[in-house]
Motif scaffolding. Structure first.
Motif, PDB file in Angstrom:
ATOM      1  N   ALA A  99      41.847  11.510 -14.973  1.00 20.56           N
ATOM      2  CA  ALA A  99      42.433  10.298 -15.560  1.00 20.56           C
ATOM      3  C   ALA A  99      42.382  10.351 -17.080  1.00 20.56           C
ATOM      4  N   GLY A 100      41.678  11.322 -17.628  1.00 20.63           N
ATOM      5  CA  GLY A 100      41.639  11.459 -19.082  1.00 20.63           C
ATOM      6  C   GLY A 100      40.813  10.399 -19.777  1.00 20.63           C
ATOM      7  N   VAL A 101      39.798   9.901 -19.099  1.00 22.98           N
ATOM      8  CA  VAL A 101      38.960   8.867 -19.704  1.00 22.98           C
ATOM      9  C   VAL A 101      37.513   9.372 -19.729  1.00 22.98           C
ATOM     10  N   ALA A 102      36.777   9.007 -20.774  1.00 27.60           N
ATOM     11  CA  ALA A 102      35.400   9.489 -20.912  1.00 27.60           C
ATOM     12  C   ALA A 102      34.479   8.783 -19.918  1.00 27.60           C
ATOM     13  N   PHE A 103      33.408   9.461 -19.592  1.00 33.33           N
ATOM     14  CA  PHE A 103      32.443   8.896 -18.647  1.00 33.33           C
ATOM     15  C   PHE A 103      31.116   8.677 -19.375  1.00 33.33           C
ATOM     16  N   ARG A 104      30.585   7.450 -19.240  1.00 33.51           N
ATOM     17  CA  ARG A 104      29.287   7.105 -19.830  1.00 33.51           C
ATOM     18  C   ARG A 104      28.359   6.686 -18.679  1.00 33.51           C
ATOM     19  N   PRO A 105      27.667   7.625 -18.049  1.00 33.08           N
ATOM     20  CA  PRO A 105      26.854   7.291 -16.870  1.00 33.08           C
ATOM     21  C   PRO A 105      25.734   6.300 -17.198  1.00 33.08           C
ATOM     22  N   HIS A 106      25.334   5.542 -16.176  1.00 34.68           N
ATOM     23  CA  HIS A 106      24.275   4.536 -16.338  1.00 34.68           C
ATOM     24  C   HIS A 106      22.967   5.115 -15.806  1.00 34.68           C
ATOM     25  N   VAL A 120      17.788  13.733 -12.530  1.00 36.40           N
ATOM     26  CA  VAL A 120      19.058  13.274 -11.961  1.00 36.40           C
ATOM     27  C   VAL A 120      20.078  13.053 -13.069  1.00 36.40           C
ATOM     28  N   PHE A 121      19.642  12.363 -14.108  1.00 31.66           N
ATOM     29  CA  PHE A 121      20.602  11.894 -15.110  1.00 31.66           C
ATOM     30  C   PHE A 121      21.236  13.037 -15.893  1.00 31.66           C
ATOM     31  N   SER A 122      20.457  14.093 -16.128  1.00 29.85           N
ATOM     32  CA  SER A 122      21.008  15.215 -16.891  1.00 29.85           C
ATOM     33  C   SER A 122      22.198  15.847 -16.161  1.00 29.85           C
ATOM     34  N   ARG A 123      22.252  15.666 -14.842  1.00 30.56           N
ATOM     35  CA  ARG A 123      23.408  16.181 -14.086  1.00 30.56           C
ATOM     36  C   ARG A 123      24.590  15.210 -14.103  1.00 30.56           C
ATOM     37  N   MET A 124      24.280  13.933 -14.362  1.00 30.41           N
ATOM     38  CA  MET A 124      25.344  12.927 -14.387  1.00 30.41           C
ATOM     39  C   MET A 124      26.098  12.955 -15.718  1.00 30.41           C
ATOM     40  N   MET A 125      25.411  13.389 -16.778  1.00 32.50           N
ATOM     41  CA  MET A 125      25.995  13.332 -18.117  1.00 32.50           C
ATOM     42  C   MET A 125      27.083  14.383 -18.288  1.00 32.50           C
ATOM     43  N   THR A 126      28.002  14.079 -19.216  1.00 32.73           N
ATOM     44  CA  THR A 126      29.090  15.020 -19.494  1.00 32.73           C
ATOM     45  C   THR A 126      28.783  15.892 -20.706  1.00 32.73           C
ATOM     46  N   GLY A 127      27.685  15.573 -21.400  1.00 33.17           N
ATOM     47  CA  GLY A 127      27.261  16.396 -22.538  1.00 33.17           C
ATOM     48  C   GLY A 127      25.774  16.222 -22.741  1.00 33.17           C
ATOM     49  N   PRO A 128      25.135  17.145 -23.453  1.00 31.21           N
ATOM     50  CA  PRO A 128      23.675  17.105 -23.560  1.00 31.21           C
ATOM     51  C   PRO A 128      23.150  15.911 -24.358  1.00 31.21           C
ATOM     52  N   HIS A 129      23.969  15.280 -25.185  1.00 33.75           N
ATOM     53  CA  HIS A 129      23.493  14.187 -26.032  1.00 33.75           C
ATOM     54  C   HIS A 129      24.082  12.835 -25.631  1.00 33.75           C
ATOM     55  N   GLY A 130      24.765  12.794 -24.517  1.00 37.23           N
ATOM     56  CA  GLY A 130      25.366  11.554 -24.052  1.00 37.23           C
ATOM     57  C   GLY A 130      26.848  11.747 -23.832  1.00 37.23           C
ATOM     58  N   PRO A 131      27.595  10.661 -23.730  1.00 38.25           N
ATOM     59  CA  PRO A 131      27.154   9.267 -23.850  1.00 38.25           C
ATOM     60  C   PRO A 131      26.364   8.790 -22.640  1.00 38.25           C
ATOM     61  N   ALA A 132      25.617   7.687 -22.835  1.00 38.67           N
ATOM     62  CA  ALA A 132      24.791   7.136 -21.777  1.00 38.67           C
ATOM     63  C   ALA A 132      24.722   5.617 -21.873  1.00 38.67           C
ATOM     64  N   THR A 133      24.436   5.004 -20.742  1.00 40.02           N
ATOM     65  CA  THR A 133      24.241   3.555 -20.677  1.00 40.02           C
ATOM     66  C   THR A 133      22.824   3.299 -20.174  1.00 40.02           C
ATOM     67  N   VAL A 134      22.160   2.283 -20.722  1.00 42.31           N
ATOM     68  CA  VAL A 134      20.835   1.899 -20.215  1.00 42.31           C
ATOM     69  C   VAL A 134      20.775   0.390 -19.996  1.00 42.31           C
ATOM     70  N   SER A 135      19.815  -0.022 -19.178  1.00 43.64           N
ATOM     71  CA  SER A 135      19.631  -1.451 -18.896  1.00 43.64           C
ATOM     72  C   SER A 135      18.337  -1.996 -19.490  1.00 43.64           C
ATOM     73  N   THR A 136      17.507  -1.112 -20.058  1.00 42.82           N
ATOM     74  CA  THR A 136      16.280  -1.568 -20.739  1.00 42.82           C
ATOM     75  C   THR A 136      16.051  -0.669 -21.959  1.00 42.82           C
ATOM     76  N   LEU A 137      15.261  -1.161 -22.891  1.00 39.67           N
ATOM     77  CA  LEU A 137      14.937  -0.328 -24.060  1.00 39.67           C
ATOM     78  C   LEU A 137      13.984   0.789 -23.665  1.00 39.67           C
ATOM     79  N   ARG A 138      13.199   0.584 -22.632  1.00 39.11           N
ATOM     80  CA  ARG A 138      12.334   1.654 -22.121  1.00 39.11           C
ATOM     81  C   ARG A 138      13.172   2.845 -21.647  1.00 39.11           C
ATOM     82  N   GLU A 139      14.272   2.535 -20.962  1.00 40.25           N
ATOM     83  CA  GLU A 139      15.194   3.602 -20.546  1.00 40.25           C
ATOM     84  C   GLU A 139      15.755   4.326 -21.773  1.00 40.25           C
ATOM     85  N   ALA A 140      16.112   3.553 -22.807  1.00 45.77           N
ATOM     86  CA  ALA A 140      16.644   4.173 -24.027  1.00 45.77           C
ATOM     87  C   ALA A 140      15.611   5.118 -24.626  1.00 45.77           C
ATOM     88  N   GLU A 141      14.356   4.695 -24.674  1.00 50.34           N
ATOM     89  CA  GLU A 141      13.280   5.552 -25.214  1.00 50.34           C
ATOM     90  C   GLU A 141      13.219   6.878 -24.462  1.00 50.34           C
TER      91      GLU A 141
END
Lengths: 392, 392
Positions: free
Chosen positions: B48-55, B64-85
């Motif tokens: 579809a030509g649209v970027a993916f920002r996994p949660h 798990v998440f490193s396999r969901m990402m489309t690049g080593p530095h993101g993009p990414a979505t989080v629901s808490t600041l602990r997740e961001a850390e």
């Protein structure tokens, strides 16, 4: 248990934080209320002349549980072998694992029993009894309690089923050691009014006393006769023939227990501190940063006279805000609104407002957190951090 | 995150354990299914030509998440600041914190942004915008997304409310940096059938596209136009004007998604391994050692065509056992029985039988556990342990 052992990541600066500034959501314990709840049950059972075997499953924290116990080495009740490990590490030597045993857990039970630990297992079938006898060393038999089903709630032998009771006792003998009988009046949570609660307690008592008599009449010693549930622990009128009472949730109490009438909302020692993060004013919604990860999805009050949604909303000082409840939870969002059927409240809770949410079910809400932030008696700040475990 | 960093308490011996012998309850991940689920969405969005920002919120595990990402530095979505850390610790530099910001969290956001991390915050009021602008350094403005309410599900500005949108943008400017608009089609979980799902996706798209146009027409740049929910991610027919898609639960899928029709039960990669510990045969009950601590109390399928109770029962190989569900959960007990309304099953599951329970809601069930036991592709044993975090 998770990091329960040694790590304290909190600097003194964290402990000086007020409820207005600390990170949310987080779990608070009102120490004064907790102490009062413990004292209340200790007093009652002491007057009744029956032993108390507190349940670790609600608090899962040595800091809390060491105050619930009546002696430094027990007795204690656990719901997982992980809990048993934690208590043994703290010097507890008299433990009942009060969930039906599966044969594959027996090697772990045997490892935990090394060094003179009494770790009794629970069962309600000949199949389990054969497995326990088979795993037992005749010189160090595994202690066993037979579970009774006093009210159709869950597991257990029917108290009148003498055939099954005696078949289990026979399968245990002589390799394992029949220590007694145990039941849990789980259906007492559905009882309403003092008379119904007293009846539930009496039914609970009769189940184990009847079974103990059946076993003794056939020559099986049955020294332990154990009952337990928070509602019946506070309402039983007789403990004749009962040797011990188990309870856990009473340490914090919760909205379910308040709905049953065992406590008031002013006795509830556990709450989740949260922060207002938004509004949908035309719907009367205030949105907070406590969703089901912080509150749990427990809806234990759904069938009660007063449905508290996912929790009753209090101000930061802990005073309930009439008719405001958490009506919807998502992962990290809670929606606070007037209880369905209540007159629409014109509530004004600006972004950043701190709220405390009383839980439906203390066990379920506490499980969502790794530590208790303790509001010391007479204080309005966090004076201690108590680590909490989980897992199996 | 809880012990997520470094501790590996598992010896190679643990990893050789089979599903028949490992301690229960525990959380299993079917690696092959997980990989297929990830590939399916990556493929779809790439075409579809649209970027993916996994949660990160579902898995909360770097493995798990490193396999969901489309690049080593993101993009990414989080629901808490602990997740961001946690993500920042692993080198992720492009993160959206997709829960409405409260002003008291801004100092923590600012600490996390040190070192060139893009950590964008979300808001839907002038009040929040003023707070974020006030906390911003004009030489390093906090990136902000305005949340849109596309379907009445939760938070967000109504897409047509140009006045509020522009007031927020004005309050942000010039100190903070308006980065774009974001919405979540939470109500797509209630959609049934392909047409309804496509309509939900189109409504989600239109909400952000409309708002972005309003902002741009007033001279506010709006580079990011973000949509996301697992149901709409798999059904949207157009991404015109959309720059990125967010999704999380798709990595494991669950019974709710199967009920919506986004996957089948054969795609569900997450299950709870449990053991039969007893019966109440006259009621058709089989009792297992997985209660709400292992499964969660989530009842997400309660309103769907097929109510899966607290989870669908599978044999140890993962094959569903028709019409057997977990009908009741207590803390450490689950009651397995025929689905209400089904013909009574003559099920014979002896004590010790291993069962796998598929979850209603993968996020909720996973949260109850500290690690994933990974069944490697093509294997029937646990090949890896992946730690999982929680908390705030």
């Amino acid at each position: 248990m998770n990091g329960l052992s040694s790590i304290n990541i909190y600097s003194p600066a964290d402990l000086s934080q007020s409820l207005q500034t600390m990170d949310t959501p987080c779990l608070l314990v009102d120490e004064a209320r907790m102490n009062t709840n413990i004292l209340r049950l200790h007093d009652r059972l002491q007057k009744a002349g029956v032993a108390f075997r507190p349940h670790f499953k609600t608090a899962k924290s040595w800091d809390v549980f060491s105050r619930m116990m009546t002696g430094p080495h027990g007795p204690a009740t656990v719901s997982t072998l992980r809990e048993a490990e934690e208590l043994i590490r703290h010097g507890v030597t008299d433990i009942i694992y009060a969930v039906g045993i599966s044969p594959d857990k027996l090697p772990r039970v045997q490892r935990l029993r090394k060094g003179g630990i009494t770790l009794a297992v629970l069962l309600d079938s000949v199949e389990q009894a054969v497995a326990v006898a088979s795993a037992s060393d005749p010189f160090d038999p595994i202690p066993v309690l037979i579970e009774l089903d006093c009210d159709g709630h869950r597991s257990g032998v029917k108290p009148q089923d003498a055939t099954l009771l005696l078949s289990i006792a026979k399968a245990l003998t002589p390799k394992a050691r029949l220590m007694g009988v145990l039941t849990h009046a789980g259906e007492s949570y559905e009882a309403r009014g003092q008379a119904a609660l007293e009846a539930a307690a009496e039914q609970e008592r009769m189940a184990v006393v009847t079974a103990a008599e059946t076993l003794r009449a056939a020559g099986h010693p049955c020294p332990v006769v154990s009952v337990g549930s928070t509602p019946t622990a506070f309402t039983a009128q007789s403990y004749e023939g009962v040797t011990e009472v188990r309870a856990g949730v009473f340490v914090f109490f919760d909205l379910v227990q308040a709905g049953i009438g065992i406590c008031t909302t002013d006795d509830i020692a556990l709450s989740v501190l949260s922060t207002v993060i938004g509004h949908q004013r035309e719907k009367g919604w205030t949105i907070i940063d406590a969703g089901w990860t912080a509150l749990s999805s427990d809806r234990g009050t759904a069938g009660q006279t007063v449905d508290q949604g996912y929790g009753l909303v209090c101000d930061v000082a802990g005073h309930p805000m009439a008719d405001l409840v958490v009506t919807i939870v998502n992962q990290e969002h809670g929606i606070v609104a007037a209880r369905p059927g209540s007159p629409r409240l014109d509530c004004d809770l600006p972004i950043g407002t701190r709220l405390r949410i009383l839980p439906n079910h203390a066990c379920a809400t506490a499980t969502q957190h790794d530590r208790y932030h303790v509001i010391g008696a007479g204080k309005n700040t966090v004076t201690e951090i108590w680590e909490r475990g989980r897992g199996w």
